[in-house]
Structure formats: structure tokens, C-alpha cells
Design a protein around this motif. Structure first.
Motif: not given
Length: 93
Positions: A78-86
Motif C-alpha cells: 500500500p505504501t509502495h504501489p509502483d514497486d514491482e514484485l520481481n
């Protein structure tokens, strides 16, 4: 006449390149924001894939730890919506 043969060949090459890149894409190249919008089953599947080094398969152990990783993603995303899981790494501390 030569142009007529070149265009179909170029189109086929472009299509083959698209198929090759779509087949080899990382299933975890999804942003945290998109992850949060997915259903619980898909979130657990992605968490299990994240737990596996190959990321294109899941083992029984990966599925066992998936709920814990899903919880971590639900807290982080929720606080890092632009980070990609990979691109995420597990840290202790």
C-alpha cells in the motif's frame, strides 16, 4: 515485386519476437498496486512464485510459505504501489 515479399517476412518476424518475449516474461513483473487489486488466490499464486528461485513453477514448500509472503506484500505494497514484485528482496531486521 521484391517489396511484396519483404513485408510479410517483416510481419512474421515481428510476431515471432512478440511471442518470444511474452513467453519469457517474468510473472512477477507486476506492480504492488496491481498486486493489491488481484484476488486472494492470484495473490497467493504470485507469492508462491516469488518464494521459488525459478519463478516459473511452484513447489509444495513455496505454497506453504505463500500466505506469509502474501501478508508481507499486503503490508508493504500500500505504501509502495509502483514497486514491482520481481524487484523486491527479503530482509531480516
Amino acid at each position: 515485386m521484391r517489396i511484396n515479399k519483404t513485408i510479410p517476412i517483416a510481419i512474421i518476424a515481428i510476431l515471432l519476437a512478440g511471442v518470444a518475449t511474452s513467453c519469457s516474461s517474468d510473472p512477477l513483473s507486476v506492480t504492488c498496486g496491481d498486486y493489491l487489486k488481484k484476488g486472494e488466490a492470484e495473490q497467493l499464486d504470485l507469492a508462491a512464485r516469488w518464494a521459488d528461485p525459478a519463478r516459473n513453477q511452484t513447489t509444495d514448500l513455496d505454497r506453504i510459505v505463500a500466505p506469509e509472503y502474501r501478508g508481507d506484500f499486503m503490508a508493504y505494497c500500500p505504501t509502495h504501489p509502483d514497486d514491482e514484485l520481481n524487484n523486491l528482496e527479503l530482509g531480516f531486521g
